[in-house]
Design an enzyme around this catalytic site. Structure first.
Site, PDB file in Angstrom:
ATOM      1  N   GLN A 102       0.820  -1.211   0.000  1.00  0.00           N
ATOM      2  CA  GLN A 102       0.000   0.000   0.000  1.00  0.00           C
ATOM      3  C   GLN A 102       0.856   1.264   0.000  1.00  0.00           C
ATOM      4  O   GLN A 102       0.459   2.282  -0.554  1.00  0.00           O
ATOM      5  CB  GLN A 102      -0.935  -0.005   1.207  1.00  0.00           C
ATOM      6  CG  GLN A 102      -2.095  -0.975   1.049  1.00  0.00           C
ATOM      7  CD  GLN A 102      -3.056  -0.904   2.223  1.00  0.00           C
ATOM      8  OE1 GLN A 102      -2.647  -0.919   3.384  1.00  0.00           O
ATOM      9  NE2 GLN A 102      -4.334  -0.816   1.938  1.00  0.00           N
ATOM     10  N   ALA A 285     -12.274   2.562   5.616  1.00  0.00           N
ATOM     11  CA  ALA A 285     -12.230   4.029   5.607  1.00  0.00           C
ATOM     12  C   ALA A 285     -10.795   4.528   5.763  1.00  0.00           C
ATOM     13  O   ALA A 285     -10.370   5.469   5.075  1.00  0.00           O
ATOM     14  CB  ALA A 285     -13.114   4.581   6.723  1.00  0.00           C
ATOM     15  N   GLN A 287      -8.155   3.145   4.753  1.00  0.00           N
ATOM     16  CA  GLN A 287      -7.373   2.856   3.551  1.00  0.00           C
ATOM     17  C   GLN A 287      -7.852   3.626   2.320  1.00  0.00           C
ATOM     18  O   GLN A 287      -7.142   3.685   1.313  1.00  0.00           O
ATOM     19  CB  GLN A 287      -7.429   1.350   3.246  1.00  0.00           C
ATOM     20  CG  GLN A 287      -7.157   0.441   4.420  1.00  0.00           C
ATOM     21  CD  GLN A 287      -5.763   0.567   4.978  1.00  0.00           C
ATOM     22  OE1 GLN A 287      -4.861   0.967   4.263  1.00  0.00           O
ATOM     23  NE2 GLN A 287      -5.580   0.244   6.242  1.00  0.00           N
ATOM     24  N   HIS A 308      -6.393   6.322  13.332  1.00  0.00           N
ATOM     25  CA  HIS A 308      -5.595   6.245  12.106  1.00  0.00           C
ATOM     26  C   HIS A 308      -6.115   7.220  11.062  1.00  0.00           C
ATOM     27  O   HIS A 308      -5.332   7.915  10.404  1.00  0.00           O
ATOM     28  CB  HIS A 308      -5.633   4.823  11.538  1.00  0.00           C
ATOM     29  CG  HIS A 308      -4.566   3.931  12.079  1.00  0.00           C
ATOM     30  ND1 HIS A 308      -4.647   2.564  12.005  1.00  0.00           N
ATOM     31  CD2 HIS A 308      -3.396   4.199  12.699  1.00  0.00           C
ATOM     32  CE1 HIS A 308      -3.565   2.023  12.554  1.00  0.00           C
ATOM     33  NE2 HIS A 308      -2.803   2.997  12.989  1.00  0.00           N
TER      34      HIS A 308
END
EC number: 6.5.1.4
Length: 341
Positions: A102, A285, A287, A308
């Site tokens: 990612q 959410a 990511q 996060h």
């Protein structure tokens, strides 16, 4: 043209701040300095997974780096030009392959040609999204936003042994906005109990508790035995395909936790999301925020805002000319809206 240095305090959001900052530094060309990396964690500084992400990012964009060593609490990263290529990165532990991938994808999507990236380490780690989440939930949404990425799970890798492997093929693409208001009607459901070197009765008990909690049929519940040398490890995955989104929930077997408790954990996650009526669960959410910001616009609804997401929002707004707004929904939940600043 020399770009201004972005300085960040890495003590608040753990590895998420580091990964997002690396992605944004590579794609924007802005140099970066992070202090107090993971400063509030029990093991502060760079761990193997973080170090792999830093070194991989540096290789992809020919960056000048200071502080790229285990335990380092400060990192300076000055990116160069992003280069397409055939890359292989080994974490050397059960650290998350998903999180490293990612970190790299936004840059590779902006490269000048097709890339292949092979990452070895942990594919199913309790502290990170499993590879199934990337393949089934996250990447299909990125593909709707213009990304061209194919992902293969070549080998499972559980904690603590690792040994898993992912292969991604990435083609250059232009981002486009996406709006996700609600999931739409449920179309298909599947529960999978993964077992590698673990007795079959563990998965059977997990799936039976899924039946009790969620009412899913025999056809919707599957026991999947992996090669013993890919373990030991156990994961219970729930996949819910809807009109507009595919949701993936996961819990991991561990010593001292019953199979029934593992199933309760994942069923509770799924029920909470279904009852909310929101498009993206809390983890999805987290990511979605960065790719939507790279697109310059977009929106989604989510039941709650994680720490996060909050720290990620602050990092993104330091690098990109976007505003990330939060609108409270009637009956609970939030609508996150990304607009040009």
């Amino acid at each position: 043209m020399r770009k201004d240095l972005i300085e960040l305090d890495g003590s608040e959001g753990g590895g998420q701040i580091l990964r997002s900052a690396l992605s944004l530094s590579m794609t924007s060309g802005q140099p970066l300095r992070i202090r107090n990396i993971r400063g509030r964690r029990s093991r502060p500084g760079l761990l193997r997974q973080h170090l792999t992400a830093v070194r991989a990012a540096a290789e992809i964009c020919a960056a000048e780096v200071e502080g790229a060593e285990l335990g380092s609490r400060e990192l300076a990263f000055r990116p160069g030009a992003i280069r397409a290529g055939d890359y292989a990165f080994a974490i050397g532990s059960a650290g998350s392959c998903s999180l490293v991938l990612q970190t790299l994808l936004p840059a590779l999507l902006a490269a000048n040609g097709e890339s292949r990236v092979r990452i070895s380490g942990g594919t199913h780690n309790p502290l990170a999204p499993p590879a199934d989440f990337l393949r089934d939930s996250w990447l299909p949404l990125l593909q709707r936003m213009g990304a061209e990425v194919d992902l293969e799970l070549l080998r499972h890798g559980f904690v603590p042994a690792g040994g898993g492997e992912l292969l991604a093929r990435v083609r250059p693409a232009r981002w486009r906005p996406l709006q996700l208001e609600h999931p739409g009607a449920a179309l298909r459901r599947q529960a999978r109990a993964l077992l590698a070197g673990i007795p079959g009765h563990v998965g059977e008990r997990e799936l039976e508790r899924v039946r009790q909690r969620l009412g899913w049929s025999d056809e919707e519940r599957q026991l999947e035995f992996l090669a013993e040398d890919q373990g030991p490890g156990n994961a219970l995955l729930l996949r819910i395909d809807c009109e507009h989104i595919c949701a993936t929930f996961c819990a991991f077997g561990q010593a001292g936790v019953s199979a029934e408790r593992v199933a309760e954990q994942v069923a509770t996650q799924a029920i909470g999301w279904m009852e909310s009526g929101c498009a993206a669960d809390e983890h999805l959410a987290d990511q979605l925020l960065l790719p939507m910001a790279l697109a310059g616009a977009g929106s989604f609804t989510t039941p709650r805002l994680s720490a996060h997401l909050q720290s990620n929002r602050r990092v993104i707004e330091r690098f990109l000319p976007v505003r990330i707004g939060d609108q409270a929904l009637d009956g609970g939940g939030h609508r996150i809206v990304i607009t040009s600043a």
